[in-house]
Write an enzyme that holds these catalytic residues in place. Sequence first.
Site, PDB file in Angstrom:
ATOM      1  N   GLU A  53       0.818  -1.213   0.000  1.00 33.55           N
ATOM      2  CA  GLU A  53       0.000   0.000   0.000  1.00 33.55           C
ATOM      3  C   GLU A  53       0.847   1.257   0.000  1.00 33.55           C
ATOM      4  O   GLU A  53       0.478   2.265  -0.569  1.00 33.55           O
ATOM      5  CB  GLU A  53      -0.942   0.000   1.206  1.00 33.55           C
ATOM      6  CG  GLU A  53      -2.217   0.816   0.994  1.00 33.55           C
ATOM      7  CD  GLU A  53      -2.079   2.302   1.301  1.00 33.55           C
ATOM      8  OE1 GLU A  53      -2.953   3.063   0.891  1.00 33.55           O
ATOM      9  OE2 GLU A  53      -1.091   2.724   1.947  1.00 33.55           O
ATOM     10  N   ASP A  54       2.004   1.193   0.672  1.00 29.04           N
ATOM     11  CA  ASP A  54       2.850   2.387   0.708  1.00 29.04           C
ATOM     12  C   ASP A  54       4.304   1.957   0.628  1.00 29.04           C
ATOM     13  O   ASP A  54       4.649   0.813   0.984  1.00 29.04           O
ATOM     14  CB  ASP A  54       2.604   3.177   1.994  1.00 29.04           C
ATOM     15  CG  ASP A  54       3.073   4.629   1.870  1.00 29.04           C
ATOM     16  OD1 ASP A  54       3.396   5.064   0.745  1.00 29.04           O
ATOM     17  OD2 ASP A  54       3.112   5.332   2.895  1.00 29.04           O
ATOM     18  N   HIS A 115      -0.096   0.308   7.137  1.00 32.27           N
ATOM     19  CA  HIS A 115      -0.771   1.110   6.111  1.00 32.27           C
ATOM     20  C   HIS A 115       0.272   2.129   5.627  1.00 32.27           C
ATOM     21  O   HIS A 115       1.308   1.696   5.108  1.00 32.27           O
ATOM     22  CB  HIS A 115      -2.006   1.734   6.786  1.00 32.27           C
ATOM     23  CG  HIS A 115      -3.067   2.216   5.879  1.00 32.27           C
ATOM     24  ND1 HIS A 115      -4.324   2.544   6.326  1.00 32.27           N
ATOM     25  CD2 HIS A 115      -3.073   2.462   4.555  1.00 32.27           C
ATOM     26  CE1 HIS A 115      -5.063   2.966   5.307  1.00 32.27           C
ATOM     27  NE2 HIS A 115      -4.327   2.916   4.223  1.00 32.27           N
ATOM     28  N   ASP A 169      -2.279   7.722   6.286  1.00 32.80           N
ATOM     29  CA  ASP A 169      -0.874   7.908   5.914  1.00 32.80           C
ATOM     30  C   ASP A 169      -0.260   8.965   6.814  1.00 32.80           C
ATOM     31  O   ASP A 169      -0.973   9.724   7.477  1.00 32.80           O
ATOM     32  CB  ASP A 169      -0.811   8.343   4.440  1.00 32.80           C
ATOM     33  CG  ASP A 169       0.601   8.264   3.868  1.00 32.80           C
ATOM     34  OD1 ASP A 169       1.466   7.585   4.457  1.00 32.80           O
ATOM     35  OD2 ASP A 169       0.842   8.895   2.821  1.00 32.80           O
ATOM     36  N   ASN A 224      -6.044  11.172   1.973  1.00 34.45           N
ATOM     37  CA  ASN A 224      -5.379   9.883   1.807  1.00 34.45           C
ATOM     38  C   ASN A 224      -3.868  10.061   1.931  1.00 34.45           C
ATOM     39  O   ASN A 224      -3.355  10.291   3.013  1.00 34.45           O
ATOM     40  CB  ASN A 224      -5.836   9.275   0.472  1.00 34.45           C
ATOM     41  CG  ASN A 224      -5.543   7.809   0.357  1.00 34.45           C
ATOM     42  OD1 ASN A 224      -4.524   7.330   0.829  1.00 34.45           O
ATOM     43  ND2 ASN A 224      -6.430   7.067  -0.268  1.00 34.45           N
TER      44      ASN A 224
END
Length: 312
Positions: A53-54, A115, A169, A224
Amino acid sequence: MAKLLVLTLLGLGLAFFRDHRSSYLARMNTSREVKSVELPNCKLIKGIETGAEDLEILPNGLAFISAGLQYPGVKSFEPDKPGKILLMDLNEEDPTVLELKMTGSNFDASSFNPHGISTFTDEDNTVYLLVVSHPDFKSTVELFKFQEEEKSLLHLKTIKHELLPNLNDLVAVGREHFYATNDHYFVDQYMRSWELYLGLAWSNVVYYSPDDVRVVASGFDFANGISMSPDRKYVYIAEMLAHKIHVYEKHANWTLTPLKVLQIQNILAEEPKVTVVYAEDGKVLHGSTVASVYKGKMLVGTVFQKALYCEF
Ligand SMILES: *[C@@H]1O[C@H](CO)[C@@H](O)[C@H](O)[C@H]1NC(C)=O
Ligand SMILES: *[C@@H]1O[C@H](CO)[C@@H](O)[C@H](O)[C@H]1NC(C)=O
């Protein structure tokens, strides 16, 4: 008369839903055609099958990748397995991923659900990794010290705060100092669905430090990704469902003042110039969330599926 009233209410109700449904579909913008923009030298990264995701690439070419996110309403190929942090050295000829060991007496790796991630490098070159995690679908920030020799992450601290209820985030501005996005206002799953559907835009950005925590920007329709300009003067915030990138000036007292908004829908018509370096209609990647470059190499991650490595 009563019948008429019921019909009127029903009609109003239907109109309300139709209206919100069409704006919801426009905000989501999921059914559209994507024109491919290909790169000649791309390959899927071996060992990433449950999302990346990151990711963040250090100036020396080491990349940290957050893998295996479980998020309400999002598919997971390994729902019973905790997430992990992967390391990739982009200086290698044919880079592969390695899972970083996580150590520390107070850390429960079995509920780790990473995340957004961000690094902070201090004066003596120690690298700290800050990770948004969702143990039992709650929100925490896990602070780790990166131990390069041992290829491990030493867990130092778990950060929780009432102003950090729905983290997505973060971007580190110190060892224990960061800006973070809350992608929803409500914690309750039922209320979250309504919040999203009605487009309340109650999502926000919070500044956190051990002795000062405050909301620094609000009114987002799903805040986000968040990141900083290389000179560390500006903060960028992606407002997902409004299809916008907000640019803020960061002050010495950590307040943010809005500078401009980049409307991603009109990227071709407006300054600043935006180039599509890669686009793909879903045959290779589903739901890409992040991309970063290092010396002619690019990594692209996705919410729950694969990751791509490209050379150009
Ligand atoms: C969805 O995105 C495309 C491409 O950016 C745009 O042309 C289109 O108008 C959008 N659709 C809606 C319903 O907003
Ligand atoms: C923070 O700094 C900015 C820029 O110097 C200033 O305009 C603002 O009033 C300050 N805010 C607070 C709360 O101190």
